[in-house]
Design an enzyme around this catalytic site. Structure first.
Site, PDB file in Angstrom:
ATOM      1  N   PRO A   1      38.581 -12.121  21.718  1.00  0.00           N
ATOM      2  CA  PRO A   1      37.923 -12.864  22.790  1.00  0.00           C
ATOM      3  C   PRO A   1      38.260 -12.218  24.133  1.00  0.00           C
ATOM      4  CG  PRO A   1      39.751 -14.124  21.862  1.00  0.00           C
ATOM      5  CD  PRO A   1      39.589 -12.915  21.018  1.00  0.00           C
ATOM      6  N   HIS A   2      37.313 -12.253  25.050  1.00  0.00           N
ATOM      7  CA  HIS A   2      37.566 -11.603  26.334  1.00  0.00           C
ATOM      8  C   HIS A   2      36.686 -12.192  27.413  1.00  0.00           C
ATOM      9  CE1 HIS A   2      34.458  -9.306  24.179  1.00  0.00           C
ATOM     10  NE2 HIS A   2      33.875  -9.212  25.353  1.00  0.00           N
ATOM     11  N   GLY A   3      37.005 -11.906  28.645  1.00  0.00           N
ATOM     12  CA  GLY A   3      36.177 -12.390  29.734  1.00  0.00           C
ATOM     13  C   GLY A   3      36.712 -11.928  31.075  1.00  0.00           C
TER      14      GLY A   3
END
Lengths: 603, 154
Positions: free
Chosen positions: B65-67
């Site tokens: 997951p990333h952002g």
């Protein structure tokens, strides 16, 4: 004379049987099955077992008929969608590409053979066309799955370039035979007019012929068993009529096949099966006859120049012609390299090399022998290495889904429905409890030899046979429900992109997460629309759309070409282009001991 | 370059217990909030927003997951090894037990993507992931993450 019939039949059937058997061996070696047919012909011929066959006219006649059958089938098997998609690059290759290849090889031949200019160009023309039989065989049987656009380009090119090469060769032979005392400008005009006439009449005859075949098959309620024979005879009639009217029979029969094959006839499946068989037979006969016709003991005289021209063709002429022809179209360097490498020479070249012998041109024999060697070189060098090359260029596609156990049944009376029989595979989505859509509720389930209704059977389990009636254009979705799971290969992550992206989401989400620099307008679109736009209006399985530093990859499309699954790669980089000159010994051993590829469960 | 400059040993959760994707993301956000000092809610919303675009489960039990997070001063990672895998809607439908959360500042652009691809590569190495799955020691996991995989180095 009675005995003659038996002896000839005996020898003929023995050769065909031997060739058919040899296919079992050839599958383990990958490509050059056609080479083996040719080899058997050679081995049985004058310098081998001593079958003396030296009738150029008969060899040419048999070869032409066989070629017509093969071309009809290759047209029949080409979908119009594939044709449209690849028409522009393929037709450029089939016309300008053929001319360029012929010219380049002609120049090379002039300097190494001692032929005159016209004869050298004739030599170039005979080996200028890519062999449909060889290419189709490699792409379909050789278990290579390349990107659709590359495959269609190759198939359409090889199917449609023979008429041009044939025209060039016959014009040059006629020219040489008639003496060379003609003005250059009237000559050029004659050739151009001849070309337009041949192709124009060929095309018209093909269109009319194909349409008539479809009408006749639909109108006449022929006996099922007779139908394939009827279609085969009609296709040869189209070939003959077009030729007799001064058109290109080969173009006509290809076009007719294209039309008939795409007409959605009720009996298409049966016709395909029959033609498959006939095409095999035609291939075997053509290669056997051409092998028989050659005299290997004469090869020693021309072997060096022939090898040189063969290698020149593979490594210089064809790549150059392909690169230039494909320049206006969007092909990656790896794809261009692949297209040029799959430009196999085959029976058509040998067949064309017979024509100088029929017209008794002075250097006819030498020319035939040189062409024969060139074809051998091409079949060996290119044919053998196509699979590894495709993998090394990163052009093979990971399978869309795991193996599937399915039978399609033709139904009497209705052209609109099909009966599909699936065997439920362990691990497939239906087995794991995925629902079957309402329009495809199984009519019958057979479990442990007992038949029952779907309602009674309840949840499907591995080993069940499921019978489903569907409209003929059932979505691939259904196949996926019954397919065994695809093993994820780490390499696939490169291909599909590591991350998933929902194509229905707005493109502004992409901008928010990765800031690739989309314009205001672009951010208002959905990701699917954006991808389609970036890909020039047509998205296709495996396509990559570059957005700044990231790439969006088409993981799947539906029937209407909408992107229904997409991936995202954060490391856009083209696969390294490595063109292997030869197979490494390790690869070779691996190919030899590899098991026979599993037959396609769908057919 | 290895992953040790993206992730601190303190940011490794060696034996996380989560029952669902949502809970997993919440726990990760909590940890990330501790490491960065930014509000947990904001971090959670950012990665959840990215998951709505499509799962960051990359297959073989791994998710990344990333952002992008305004206010964060440098690219920051949090790693979790799960006691029991949870469903993550991954591409191969396999439940996920190794999760690398990556948060990047607004203007990180290319560095963000480079970091992502490096993480993907390290966690694609079957040998490496087997080692990580086999230990509950944060220091050991951190050192495994710092290794450059021998294969896939091309």
């Amino acid at each position: 004379m009675d005995q003659g019939i038996y002896v000839i039949t005996l020898v003929g059937t023995a050769l065909v049987l031997f060739a058919a058997f040899s296919s079992l061996i050839a599958f383990r070696f990958g490509a050059p099955l056609l080479l083996i047919f040719l080899g058997i012909g050679l081995a049985a011929g004058t310098d081998g077992l001593g079958l003396d066959f030296d009738n150029a006219a008969v060899a040419y006649f048999i070869g032409s008929l066989a070629l017509a059958v093969i071309l009809f089938d290759s047209g029949f098997g080409t979908s119009v969608a594939a044709f449209r998609q690849a028409a522009a690059p393929a037709l450029v290759l089939a016309t300008i590409g053929v001319l360029m290849t012929a010219g380049l090889v002609g120049v090379a031949a002039y300097y190494v053979t001692g032929f005159g200019w016209l004869e050298s160009l004739l030599l170039g023309a005979t080996v200028a066309s890519t062999d449909a039989a060889a290419v189709f065989f490699l792409l379909r049987v050789g278990n290579i799955s390349v990107r659709e656009r590359v495959r269609s380009t190759l198939e359409v090119e090889s199917g449609s370039n023979d008429p041009i090469a044939i025209f060039l060769t016959l014009s040059l032979v006629g020219l040489i035979a008639s003496g060379e005392a003609m003005q250059a400008d009237t000559l050029a005009a004659d050739v151009a007019i001849g070309f337009l006439q041949q192709m124009g009449i060929g095309l018209m005859a093909g269109l009319v012929g194909g349409w008539s075949i479809v009408r006749l098959v639909v109108k006449l309620k022929l006996e099922q068993g007779l139908l394939p024979i009827f279609v085969l005879a009609l296709s040869l009639l189209v070939f003959a009529l077009a030729g007799a009217m001064g058109g290109s029979g080969f173009l006509a029969v290809y076009v007719a096949g294209l039309i008939a094959g795409n007409a959605k006839l009720r009996s298409t499946a049966m016709l395909k099966r029959f033609q498959d068989g006939v095409t095999w037979l035609a291939q075997i006969i053509m290669f056997l006859v051409l092998g028989l016709f050659a005299t290997p003991s004469q090869f020693a005289d021309i072997i060096l120049p022939a090898l040189f021209i063969g290698l020149f063709l593979i490594f210089v002429a064809r790549p150059l012609a392909v690169t230039l022809c494909l320049a206006p179209f969007r092909f990656s360097p790896a794809e261009s390299a692949f297209v040029s490498w799959v430009g196999l020479r085959g029976a058509v070249s040998i067949l064309l090399a017979i024509t100088p012998l029929i017209d008794e041109l002075p250097n006819g024999r030498a020319l035939f022998n040189i062409v024969f060697i060139i074809v051998l070189v091409s079949l060996i060098v290119q044919g053998w290495t196509v699979g590894p090359l495709a993998r090394r260029l990163g052009l093979t596609l990971p399978p869309r889904m795991g193996p599937l156990n399915k039978v399609e049944l033709e139904l009497p009376g209705s052209a609109r429905h099909e009966l599909l029989a699936y065997r439920v595979v362990a691990g497939s989505p239906v087995e794991r409890g995925q629902r079957i859509p309402r329009w495809a509720k199984p009519s019958l389930v057979v479990r442990d030899g007992r038949s029952m209704t779907y309602q009674y059977a309840g949840r499907l389990s591995a080993g069940d046979h499921v019978y489903i009636f569907v409209p003929d254009r059932y979505p691939r979705l259904l196949d996926r429900l019954f397919a065994s799971p695809v093993e994820m290969d780490p390499e696939d992550a490169d291909f599909f992109g590591a991350f998933s992206v929902d194509p229905e989401r707005p493109a502004s989400d992409i901008e928010a997460a990765y800031a690739p620099g989309l314009s205001e307008d672009e951010q208002k679109k959905t990701i699917a629309e954006l991808m389609r736009e970036r890909l020039g209006g047509r998205a296709e399985y495996g396509d990559r759309a570059t957005l700044g530093e990231i790439e969006l990859i088409v993981r799947d499309v539906d029937e209407d070409g909408r992107v229904i699954a997409a991936g995202l790669s954060v490391e856009p980089q083209a696969p390294e282009v490595r063109v292997p000159l030869l197979l490494s010994p390790r690869d070779l051993m691996r190919r030899i001991f590899r098991r026979k590829p599993r037959p396609d469960a769908g057919s | 370059m290895d992953l040790s400059d993206l992730i601190d040993q303190k940011a490794v959760i060696p034996a996380m217990k989560a029952n669902s994707k949502k809970q997993l993301l919440q726990l990760l956000a909590e940890k990330a909030a501790g490491v960065t000092g930014l509000p947990e809610r904001e971090i959670f919303d950012t990665i959840l927003q990215r998951e709505r675009l499509g799962s960051t489960g990359v297959g073989n039990g791994v998710a990344i997951p990333h952002g992008k997070l305004p206010g964060i001063d440098r690219i920051t990672g949090v790693f979790a090894r799960l006691e029991t895998p949870v469903d993550f809607e991954a591409i191969d439908d396999q439940p996920v037990d190794l999760v690398f959360l990556l948060l990047a500042p607004e203007g990180a652009g290319a560095d963000h993507l480079k970091a992502l691809s490096r993480i993907a590569r390290v966690l694609r190495d079957a040998e490496n992931t087997a080692k990580i799955r086999g230990t509950k020691d944060a220091a050991a996991i951190h050192s495994f993450l710092a290794q450059t995989p021998a294969s896939n180095a091309a």
